[in-house]
Design an enzyme around this catalytic site. Structure first.
Site, mmCIF file in Angstrom:
data_model
loop_
_atom_site.group_PDB
_atom_site.id
_atom_site.type_symbol
_atom_site.label_atom_id
_atom_site.label_comp_id
_atom_site.label_asym_id
_atom_site.label_seq_id
_atom_site.Cartn_x
_atom_site.Cartn_y
_atom_site.Cartn_z
ATOM 1 N N THR A 116 -12.762 0.450 -5.740
ATOM 2 C CA THR A 116 -13.199 -0.307 -4.554
ATOM 3 C C THR A 116 -12.771 0.463 -3.298
ATOM 4 O O THR A 116 -11.934 -0.017 -2.528
ATOM 5 C CB THR A 116 -12.555 -1.713 -4.545
ATOM 6 O OG1 THR A 116 -11.131 -1.582 -4.759
ATOM 7 C CG2 THR A 116 -13.126 -2.605 -5.613
ATOM 8 N N CYS A 176 -4.633 3.507 -2.607
ATOM 9 C CA CYS A 176 -4.736 2.088 -2.248
ATOM 10 C C CYS A 176 -4.131 1.643 -0.920
ATOM 11 O O CYS A 176 -4.728 0.810 -0.248
ATOM 12 C CB CYS A 176 -4.180 1.246 -3.379
ATOM 13 S SG CYS A 176 -5.175 1.420 -4.865
HETATM 14 P P1 NAD Z 1 -10.513 4.776 -10.690
HETATM 15 O O1 NAD Z 1 -11.464 5.374 -9.737
HETATM 16 O O2 NAD Z 1 -9.454 5.627 -11.315
HETATM 17 O O3 NAD Z 1 -11.331 4.108 -11.907
HETATM 18 C C1 NAD Z 1 -12.443 3.292 -11.734
HETATM 19 C C2 NAD Z 1 -13.443 3.610 -12.850
HETATM 20 O O4 NAD Z 1 -14.497 2.648 -12.808
HETATM 21 C C3 NAD Z 1 -14.109 4.974 -12.725
HETATM 22 O O5 NAD Z 1 -13.838 5.758 -13.870
HETATM 23 C C4 NAD Z 1 -15.619 4.636 -12.587
HETATM 24 O O6 NAD Z 1 -16.459 5.575 -13.243
HETATM 25 C C5 NAD Z 1 -15.693 3.292 -13.260
HETATM 26 N N1 NAD Z 1 -16.860 2.498 -12.877
HETATM 27 C C6 NAD Z 1 -17.331 2.205 -11.639
HETATM 28 N N2 NAD Z 1 -18.399 1.405 -11.701
HETATM 29 C C7 NAD Z 1 -18.636 1.177 -13.024
HETATM 30 C C8 NAD Z 1 -19.611 0.423 -13.739
HETATM 31 N N3 NAD Z 1 -20.558 -0.304 -13.110
HETATM 32 N N4 NAD Z 1 -19.568 0.412 -15.082
HETATM 33 C C9 NAD Z 1 -18.613 1.111 -15.736
HETATM 34 N N5 NAD Z 1 -17.663 1.843 -15.121
HETATM 35 C C10 NAD Z 1 -17.666 1.875 -13.772
HETATM 36 O O7 NAD Z 1 -9.857 3.538 -9.949
HETATM 37 P P2 NAD Z 1 -8.407 2.906 -10.204
HETATM 38 O O8 NAD Z 1 -7.363 3.710 -9.528
HETATM 39 O O9 NAD Z 1 -8.258 2.605 -11.650
HETATM 40 O O10 NAD Z 1 -8.533 1.557 -9.367
HETATM 41 C C11 NAD Z 1 -9.364 0.509 -9.805
HETATM 42 C C12 NAD Z 1 -9.082 -0.722 -8.973
HETATM 43 O O11 NAD Z 1 -7.710 -1.124 -9.165
HETATM 44 C C13 NAD Z 1 -9.232 -0.522 -7.461
HETATM 45 O O12 NAD Z 1 -9.725 -1.714 -6.899
HETATM 46 C C14 NAD Z 1 -7.819 -0.285 -6.990
HETATM 47 O O13 NAD Z 1 -7.642 -0.694 -5.646
HETATM 48 C C15 NAD Z 1 -7.026 -1.188 -7.902
HETATM 49 N N6 NAD Z 1 -5.631 -0.766 -8.146
HETATM 50 C C16 NAD Z 1 -5.343 0.547 -8.338
HETATM 51 C C17 NAD Z 1 -4.026 0.914 -8.617
HETATM 52 C C18 NAD Z 1 -3.650 2.353 -8.847
HETATM 53 O O14 NAD Z 1 -2.463 2.626 -8.952
HETATM 54 N N7 NAD Z 1 -4.580 3.284 -8.935
HETATM 55 C C19 NAD Z 1 -3.034 -0.059 -8.744
HETATM 56 C C20 NAD Z 1 -3.386 -1.398 -8.556
HETATM 57 C C21 NAD Z 1 -4.701 -1.747 -8.267
HETATM 58 C C1 UGA Z 2 1.255 1.174 -4.831
HETATM 59 C C2 UGA Z 2 2.107 -0.082 -5.045
HETATM 60 O O1 UGA Z 2 3.486 0.312 -5.163
HETATM 61 C C3 UGA Z 2 1.674 -0.832 -6.293
HETATM 62 O O2 UGA Z 2 2.415 -2.051 -6.407
HETATM 63 C C4 UGA Z 2 0.171 -1.161 -6.194
HETATM 64 O O3 UGA Z 2 -0.266 -1.792 -7.378
HETATM 65 C C5 UGA Z 2 -0.603 0.135 -5.991
HETATM 66 O O4 UGA Z 2 -0.122 0.804 -4.795
HETATM 67 C C6 UGA Z 2 -2.060 -0.090 -5.770
HETATM 68 O O5 UGA Z 2 -2.482 -1.171 -5.437
HETATM 69 O O6 UGA Z 2 -2.739 0.919 -5.924
HETATM 70 P P1 UGA Z 2 1.220 3.621 -5.820
HETATM 71 O O7 UGA Z 2 0.326 3.908 -4.670
HETATM 72 O O8 UGA Z 2 0.821 4.063 -7.167
HETATM 73 O O9 UGA Z 2 1.501 2.047 -5.920
HETATM 74 O O10 UGA Z 2 2.640 4.281 -5.552
HETATM 75 P P2 UGA Z 2 3.893 3.911 -4.646
HETATM 76 O O11 UGA Z 2 5.105 4.158 -5.429
HETATM 77 O O12 UGA Z 2 3.775 2.607 -4.009
HETATM 78 O O13 UGA Z 2 3.816 5.050 -3.543
HETATM 79 C C7 UGA Z 2 2.789 5.069 -2.567
HETATM 80 C C8 UGA Z 2 3.095 6.145 -1.548
HETATM 81 O O14 UGA Z 2 4.212 5.762 -0.755
HETATM 82 C C9 UGA Z 2 3.441 7.493 -2.158
HETATM 83 O O15 UGA Z 2 2.853 8.519 -1.384
HETATM 84 C C10 UGA Z 2 4.950 7.549 -2.052
HETATM 85 O O16 UGA Z 2 5.462 8.858 -1.982
HETATM 86 C C11 UGA Z 2 5.183 6.793 -0.758
HETATM 87 N N1 UGA Z 2 6.523 6.179 -0.686
HETATM 88 C C12 UGA Z 2 6.881 5.211 -1.556
HETATM 89 C C13 UGA Z 2 7.389 6.589 0.307
HETATM 90 O O17 UGA Z 2 7.064 7.471 1.128
HETATM 91 N N2 UGA Z 2 8.625 6.005 0.379
HETATM 92 C C14 UGA Z 2 9.019 5.033 -0.485
HETATM 93 O O18 UGA Z 2 10.162 4.540 -0.350
HETATM 94 C C15 UGA Z 2 8.133 4.627 -1.484
#
Ligand code: NAD
Ligand code: UGA
Length: 467
Positions: free
Chosen positions: A96, A285
C-alpha cells in the site's frame, strides 16, 4: 480426497509481511492449511527455492520455519484465483505505497492493489469468507472493501458451488519490524483485531490463541484497529525524529546523545526503546504511514493535526541533509574526485530491505557533489543498490564491492550508514593504511569506537557527540 485441514487460509501477497506472518501461523497451527499467493512469479519461485538462503525475505529464524512447514501445511504459489476459491479466511497482505499521481499524490496510500485483491475475492470466493485486512490501510478502507464485496454478494450471491456467498471483514494490522519479524510474530506485544461481527473476530482470535496469551489479544471496532496501526507507526517515528533533533543540539553544545537518551529513557514514562539517534528512519512504512495520516487529517479539515505529524517527516529528511552537509564540509567543501566508502545500504541491520533507506538520500547528496561512491552491504544485492539510483549511476562514480575492506581501499572517507555489527570488528588499522589521508570516518549509527579510531589516526565524526 478428504481435506485433512480444519481451515484453509489464503494470504494474498507474499512479501515481507505475508511470507513471515503465514510461516508463523503455519508453524503454530498444523491443523490449518496456509496458502500464500502472489502475482509476482519470481517471488513465488524464490519462496519455493530448495536453497533456503534464496528465500526472497531475509529474516532470522524464517528459513527453519519454511523448512519445517513448506509442502506440509504451508504453500506458495501464483494460483490466486484457485486458492481464493478454496479459502474460508483470506488475509490481504499486499503493498500500500504512497500514491505517485492523481488525487492525494505524495501523501495518500495507493489502494489499487487492495482494490484488485478485493475484486478477485469478490469474484472467486465461494460460500462465507472472512476477509482480513493485514496490510496497513487508511482508516475507513474497510468501507471500500465492503462495497466491492457486497456488490458481488448481491450480483452473484449463490456461487458456483451452490452455496450462499457472504463476507465478513476484520482488521488485523501487523506490527512486526523487519530483522526481528519472526520473534515479533512469535512473541507479540499484542495482537489487534477489529471488526463488527463477533464470530469473525473470534475465528481470527482462535488462530492467534494457539501461541499468544489471550490477554494480549485486543479487540476493537474496525475503525479503531485501522487507525491504531497508523498511529503506532507515527508515534514510533516521532520518537526517532525527536531524538535526532536533539542529536544536532548535542553536537553543538558538547552533550552526548547516547548519554541524553540513557538519562531520559530510564524514566519509565519515557522508556528506553526507540531512542537510538541515527541518519533518520527508513523502511517502507514510517514515511508512507505518517503521510497517509497527514492526508487523512487534511481531508477531515484538521490542518493543525496534519502540520504536527508532517513535521516528523520533515525532521527526518533534514537529518539526512544535515549529515550530508557535515560530510561535505569536513572534506574541504568538495567531493569531486573523492572516493567515499558507503558501509551499509539496508535501512537497518538484519534485513536486506532498502526501501526508503537513509543511505539512498545521503548517497544522492554526495553524488551531486561529484563523489565516487563504493558501496558494501553484507545482505543487499548489487541490483538492489543500483536500482536505487537512476541518473546518478555511471560506471566512473559507482562501484559495488564484495567486502568492506575493498570499498574502503583508496577512499578519502568511510560513512557507516547501517548498524551491521560486523563493521565494528573490521581491521580498521589495515583500512586506515589503505586510505588516502586525511582519512575520515563518519559514523551515523554511533556504532564504532571513536577513541580507538582516533588513536589509529582517523579523523572521526560521530553523530550526536562533540567533535
Ligand atoms: P511487499 O511489497 O513486500 O509485498 C506485497 C506483495 O503483494 C508483493 O509481492 C506483490 O506482488 C503482492 N501483490 C500485490 N497485489 C497483488 C494481488 N492483487 N494479488 C496477489 N499478489 C499481489 O509489501 P510488505 O512489506 O509485505 O507490506 C505489505 C503491507 O503490510 C503494507 O500495507 C505495509 O504497510 C504493511 N506492513 C509492512 C511491514 C513491513 O515490515 N514490511 C510491517 C507491518 C505492516
Ligand atoms: C516499523 C515498526 O517498528 C513496526 O512495528 C511496524 O510494523 C513496521 O514499521 C511497519 O509498519 O512497516 P521497521 O520499519 O521494520 O518496523 O523497523 P524499525 O525497527 O521500526 O526501524 C525503522 C527505522 O527507524 C530504521 O531505519 C531504523 O534504523 C530507525 N530507527 C529505529 C532509529 O533510527 N532509531 C531507533 O531507535 C529505532
Amino acid at each position: 480426497m478428504k481435506n485433512k485441514f480444519t481451515r484453509n487460509i489464503c494470504c494474498i501477497g507474499a512479501g515481507y509481511v505475508g511470507g513471515p506472518t503465514m510461516s508463523v501461523i503455519a508453524s503454530n497451527c498444523p491443523e490449518i492449511r496456509v496458502d500464500v499467493v502472489d502475482i509476482n512469479e519470481e517471488r513465488i519461485k524464490a519462496w519455493n527455492s530448495d536453497e533456503l538462503s534464496k528465500l526472497p525475505v531475509f529474516e532470522p529464524g524464517l528459513e527453519s520455519l519454511v523448512e519445517k512447514c513448506r509442502g506440509k501445511n504451508l504453500f506458495f504459489s501464483n494460483k490466486v484465483e484457485e486458492t481464493i476459491s478454496k479459502a474460508d479466511i483470506i488475509f490481504i497482505s499486499v503493498n500500500t505505497p504512497t500514491k505517485t499521481k492523481g488525487l492525494g499524490a505524495g501523501l495518500a496510500s495507493d489502494l489499487k492493489w487492495i482494490e484488485s485483491s478485493a475484486r478477485q475475492i469478490a469474484k472467486f470466493a465461494r460460500s462465507h469468507t472472512v476477509v482480513v485486512e493485514k496490510s496497513t490501510l487508511p482508516v475507513k478502507t474497510a468501507e471500500t472493501i465492503k462495497a466491492i464485496l457486497n456488490s458481488s454478494e448481491q450480483n452473484d450471491h449463490i456461487s458456483n458451488s451452490g452455496m450462499k456467498k457472504t463476507f465478513s471483514i476484520v482488521s488485523n494490522p501487523e506490527f512486526l519490524a523487519e530483522g526481528t519479524a519472526i520473534d515479533d510474530l512469535q512473541n507479540p506485544d499484542r495482537v489487534l483485531i477489529g471488526g463488527e461481527d463477533i464470530d469473525s473476530i473470534n475465528l481470527i482470535s482462535d488462530i492467534y490463541k494457539s501461541w499468544v496469551d489471550q490477554d494480549k489479544i485486543i479487540t476493537t471496532n474496525l475503525w479503531s484497529s485501522e487507525l491504531s496501526k497508523l498511529v503506532a507507526n507515527a508515534f514510533l517515528a516521532q520518537r526517532i525524529s525527536s531524538i535526532n533533533s536533539i542529536s544536532a543540539l548535542c553536537e553543538t553544545t558538547g552533550a552526548n546523545i547516547n548519554e541524553v537518551a540513557e538519562a531520559i529513557g530510564t524514566d519509565k514514562r519515557i522508556g528506553r526503546r526507540f531512542l537510538n539517534s541515527g541518519p533518520g528512519f527508513g523502511g517502507s512504512c514510517f514515511k508512507k504511514d505518517i503521510l497517509n495520516l497527514v492526508y487523512l487529517c487534511r481531508y477531515y479539515g484538521l490542518d493543525e493535526v496534519a502540520d504536527y505529524w508532517e513535521q516528523v517527516v520533515k525532521v527526518n529528511l533534514w537529518q539526512q541533509e544535515r549529515i550530508s552537509r557535515i560530510i561535505i564540509k569536513n572534506l574541504f567543501g568538495t567531493l569531486s574526485e573523492k572516493r567515499i566508502a558507503i558501509l551499509g545500504f539496508s535501512f537497518k541491520s538484519n534485513t536486506n530491505d532498502t526501501r526508503q533507506s537513509p543511505a539512498i538520500n545521503i548517497s544522492k547528496y554526495l553524488f551531486q557533489e561529484g563523489a565516487k561512491l563504493a558501496f558494501y552491504d553484507p545482505k543487499v544485492s548489487e541490483i538492489q543498490i543500483t536500482s536505487s539510483f537512476g541518473e546518478f549511476k555511471n560506471e566512473e562514480t559507482f562501484e559495488i564491492c564484495e567486502s568492506a575492506i575493498q570499498a574502503c581501499e583508496g577512499a578519502d572517507a568511510v560513512i557507516v550508514l547501517t548498524e551491521w555489527q560486523e563493521f565494528k570488528y573490521l581491521d580498521w588499522i589495515s583500512i586506515y593504511k589503505s586510505m588516502r589521508k586525511p582519512a575520515w570516518v563518519f559514523d551515523t549509527r554511533i556504532l564504532l569506537e571513536k577513541d580507538k579510531l582516533k588513536e589509529i589516526g582517523f579523523e572521526v565524526w560521530t553523530l550526536g557527540t562533540p567533535f
